[in-house]
Design an enzyme around this catalytic site. Structure first.
Site, mmCIF file in Angstrom:
data_model
loop_
_atom_site.group_PDB
_atom_site.id
_atom_site.type_symbol
_atom_site.label_atom_id
_atom_site.label_comp_id
_atom_site.label_asym_id
_atom_site.label_seq_id
_atom_site.Cartn_x
_atom_site.Cartn_y
_atom_site.Cartn_z
ATOM 1 N N PHE A 1 11.133 45.306 25.447
ATOM 2 C CA PHE A 1 10.795 45.723 26.803
ATOM 3 C C PHE A 1 9.475 45.082 27.241
ATOM 4 C CE2 PHE A 1 8.646 48.800 29.668
ATOM 5 C CZ PHE A 1 9.467 48.578 30.762
ATOM 6 N N GLN A 2 9.482 44.486 28.407
ATOM 7 C CA GLN A 2 8.320 43.790 28.974
ATOM 8 C C GLN A 2 7.790 42.693 28.059
ATOM 9 O OE1 GLN A 2 5.500 46.748 30.568
ATOM 10 N NE2 GLN A 2 6.605 46.584 32.515
ATOM 11 N N GLU B 1 -0.934 41.525 40.094
ATOM 12 C CA GLU B 1 -1.662 40.704 39.115
ATOM 13 C C GLU B 1 -2.049 39.330 39.664
ATOM 14 O OE1 GLU B 1 1.104 42.407 38.405
ATOM 15 O OE2 GLU B 1 0.777 43.605 36.594
ATOM 16 N N MET C 1 1.316 24.917 59.630
ATOM 17 C CA MET C 1 1.355 23.590 59.021
ATOM 18 C C MET C 1 2.800 23.140 58.799
ATOM 19 S SD MET C 1 -0.712 21.200 58.374
ATOM 20 C CE MET C 1 -2.397 21.545 57.864
ATOM 21 N N LYS D 1 0.106 44.333 20.994
ATOM 22 C CA LYS D 1 -0.412 45.699 21.041
ATOM 23 C C LYS D 1 -0.855 46.174 19.661
ATOM 24 C CE LYS D 1 0.574 50.079 23.333
ATOM 25 N NZ LYS D 1 1.591 50.920 23.967
#
Lengths: 581, 171
Positions: free
Chosen positions: A113-114, A51, A479, A163
């Protein structure tokens, strides 16, 4: 009016807003939306492999096309993985709308969940965010989100959709022009203020135009007018990292980038100027160096659309809150209507020529190793006729690209400036390629950064995107190593890139072409082979391992205290300097 | 190495916002994220239709940071208006406190006497306790609470400051 599901409303609203590409990754809490997108005739969904990459791809798409980038991810880890790219877009003012799935409203707050508190987590890394609990409001919220993301100072907006709201039925009608209750960014500057700007510009003996990403965000027309303003005033032009391309590097009036790894002439001109006209930049610490020594003799004008950027780091004499494109247009018009002559800046230019004589970007060459600066220059020479779009990762290679690649036009340079996000370049190149299918898109990378989103090679392969990844491989987080040399007596704590993959074999494993360049004599042929291949190519260009990026203003030093070459480096610093980033 | 502290002055801000979920977190979080200081914060709905809230924030900052705080507040999408009442000039600041005192005999009488001096009202009484309601500037309330310690202070609840500009104009 017929009722539609929340998911259908979202997709229809995206269509009404002109969205044609969405970068995303499916999951439980966005299944209704993915079903509404299934084989959609208009919206093309690009499946990334992580993502974070969806957000950077959306940024690259936005930066290269001027249109907002759109991201679709699931709840919980989908949303938290997107946070880095959202923050990146906030720091660099990139218009982006991120749709996140959320657990059903009935489960919010139960550690489902999630489940993650997405609006809580993203509250301070977005320009604005929404949790949509009522399906009747979904259409309007999506339209408002795009309005906020794209207007004023652009930025990321998150719309979190539970949802059950995606499944519930509601009505949707395309809203008219958005008139937000509170959010009304000013576009046009006060005319009297622009008159004062012109007075100050006409009187200045040592003016400099200091431009930033705001000029790019104001659209290609703003870059065009900037060129007019530079021509009629004869003033030298420098730019921040984010503003490269707004003014052509081939112009005599171009001084190069300013700041920590900017050119000697740009930084000296800022220091000795009697007037700084800042256009859509924000006096970032990487630009100013030590604040109490920053351009002590100058009057400063700051034109910016965001009032909170004004007087934040540097006090200015005149603040103009406006879209920089509109302000530039007004300035050129007023200058011309007053029939002002091009000021005689001969003495100022003679001093600038003197600083140019230091040839601060020169670098020592050796016969047995490719200097990274040489590799960038060779890449530029080979591609400058093709108007390439260049993205970068973060580190030495990024600064060398900014110094040695000549940008002629806006929207061709995609880099993570404010947040400095390693792993930005490959997904950004993918986004830019989707927005510009015919263009040559190159990610100039380092061997460490590229591994942070290397899984996106699969995305490029899946959509047959011919992006080129050009890795300057010095086997170090260069760097970090450079700072360890400057500050910690070369104790290379964890900055060696151990156990590197064979990038050529890796490329082949993903269905890409892999090319290795190992010696100076192979450089031009290797680049030619990369450009000749019509699919994605990964080039592992082995460069001098210990080359450092100069010139450099050490942290906390003034513009006049630039280090030009490596032999000026002491290797130790006091605590005050060590505490600076 | 020493970390320098800046000279700070106290300002009272009136912030008019959309009354939407998360607005307080948005504002309070912006203060912490940018290292600004909140001394007192009050918020409540002030509209007939439940749509607009007024937040009164007391903060201490250097003049330079003060300007940033206001600009950063104004940048938040649901913020309608920010007024620096301290800069605007004459304004009234008030706080309300509920002060519970317990005691017997002379302490009880002294508590009532002091309450009278401070124009505190008794809003609850038992044989062994009082709850006083006192309003005024923060200093007056500080002083009253201080005195009550001597006569059996049990508990204090304070609202924090609300403020409004003097005169007929809205801030």
């Amino acid at each position: 009016m017929t009722q539609k599901s929340g998911a259908d409303i979202l997709v229809e609203a995206l269509c009404d807003l002109g969205v044609d590409v969405v970068f995303g990754y499916p999951g439980g809490a966005v299944l209704p939306i993915y079903d509404a997108l299934f084989q959609h005739p208009r919206i093309r969904h690009i499946l990334v492999r992580h993502e974070q990459a969806a957000t950077h791809a959306a940024e690259g798409y936005a930066r290269a096309t001027g249109k907002p980038g759109v991201v679709l991810v699931t709840s919980g880890p989908g949303a938290t993985n997107a946070v880095t790219g959202i923050t990146d877009a906030l720091m660099d003012s990139i218009p982006m709308v991120v749709i996140t799935g959320q657990v059903p409203t009935t489960l919010i707050g139960t550690d489902a969940f999630q489940e993650a508190d997405t609006v809580g987590i993203t509250r301070h890394c977005t320009k604005h965010n929404y949790l949509v609990k009522n399906p009747d409001q979904l259409g309007n919220v999506v339209h408002e989100a795009f309005h906020i993301a794209t207007s004023g100072r652009p930025g990321p907006v998150v719309v979190d959709i539970p949802k059950d709201v995606q499944v519930a039925s509601a009505k949707y009608a395309r809203p008219g022009p958005i008139r937000h209750k509170t959010y009304r960014p000013a576009l046009k500057a006060d005319k009297a203020q622009i008159e004062t700007v012109i007075d100050m510009l006409a009187e200045a003996e040592r003016p400099i135009l200091y431009t930033g990403g705001g000029v790019i965000n104001a659209g290609p027309a703003a870059s065009q007018i900037l060129r007019d303003l530079a021509r009629i005033t004869g003033a030298p032009v420098t730019s921040t990292l984010m503003g490269l391309g707004a003014f052509p590097a081939s112009s005599d009036q171009w001084l190069g980038m300013l700041g920590m790894h900017g050119t000697y002439e740009a930084n000296m001109a800022m220091n000795k100027a009697d007037l700084i006209l800042c256009l859509g930049a924000r006096f970032d610490d990487r630009v100013t160096g030590r604040l109490d020594a920053f351009s002590p003799e100058s009057k400063k004008i700051h034109i910016d659309i965001d009032r909170s950027s004004v007087n934040k780091n540097v006090r200015v004499d005149l603040a103009v809150i406006a879209d920089v494109g509109h302000a530039l247009e007004d300035m050129v018009r007023i200058w011309k209507s007053r029939q002002l002559a091009r000021p005689d800046l001969g003495e100022w230019w003679r001093r600038i020529e003197g600083w140019r004589q230091t040839r601060c970007l020169d670098f020592p060459e050796t016969a047995d190793a490719i200097m990274p600066q040489r590799a960038i220059r060779a890449l530029w020479e080979a591609t400058k006729g093709k108007a390439p779009i260049v993205s970068t990762e973060v580190g030495q290679h990024q600064m060398w690209a900014a110094q040695h690649f000549g940008f002629e036009a806006p929207n061709k340079w995609l880099t993570s400036g404010g947040l400095g996000t390693m792993g930005y370049g490959l997904p950004a190149a993918i986004g830019a390629q989707l927005g510009n299918p015919g263009a040559l898109v190159i990610d100039i990378a380092g061997e460490a950064s590229i591994q942070m989103n290397i899984q996106e090679m699969a995305t490029a392969a899946q959509y047959r995107l011919p992006v080129k990844v050009f890795i300057l491989n010095n086997e170090y987080m260069g760097m970090v190593r450079q700072w360890q040399e400057l500050t910690y007596s070369s104790r290379y704590s964890e900055s060696y890139s151990n156990s590197l993959p064979d990038f050529v074999k890796l490329a082949e494993a993903y269905g890409w072409k892999g090319i290795r360049i190992e010696a100076p004599g192979e450089l031009d042929d290797g680049i030619a082979a990369m450009l000749a291949h019509d699919g994605p190519v990964m080039v592992d260009c082995r460069v001098a391992k210990l080359a450092n990026c100069f010139p450099m203003i050490p942290s906390g030093a003034a513009h006049t205290e630039m280090l030009l070459q490596a032999n000026e480096v002491s290797g130790t610093m006091d605590d005050e300097a060590k505490a600076l980033v | 190495m020493h970390i320098k502290e800046e000279q700070r002055e106290r300002h009272t801000l009136a912030v008019i916002v959309d009354n939407e979920p998360g607005i307080l977190a948005r504002i309070a979080g912006m203060f912490t994220a940018r290292g600004y200081n909140i001394e007192s914060l009050t918020v409540t709905d002030i509209s007939a239709d439940d749509l607009v809230s007024r937040i009164t924030i007391v903060t201490t900052a250097s003049p330079h940071v003060m300007e940033q705080i206001i600009a950063q507040l104004e940048r938040l999408v649901p913020v309608h208006k920010v007024t620096d009442l301290t800069v605007l000039g004459e304004h009234v600041e008030r706080e309300l406190a509920l002060v519970k005192v317990a005691g017997k005999g002379e302490h009880r009488i002294e508590a009532l006497r002091l309450a009278d001096v401070y124009r505190a009202r008794v809003v609850d009484a038992t044989i062994e306790s009082f709850v006083f309601e006192v309003t005024g500037g923060s200093e007056k309330i500080d002083k009253f609470v201080e005195l009550m310690r001597e006569v059996g202070l049990i508990e204090v609840a304070r609202t924090g400051i609300v403020a409004i500009a003097r005169g007929k104009e809205a801030a």
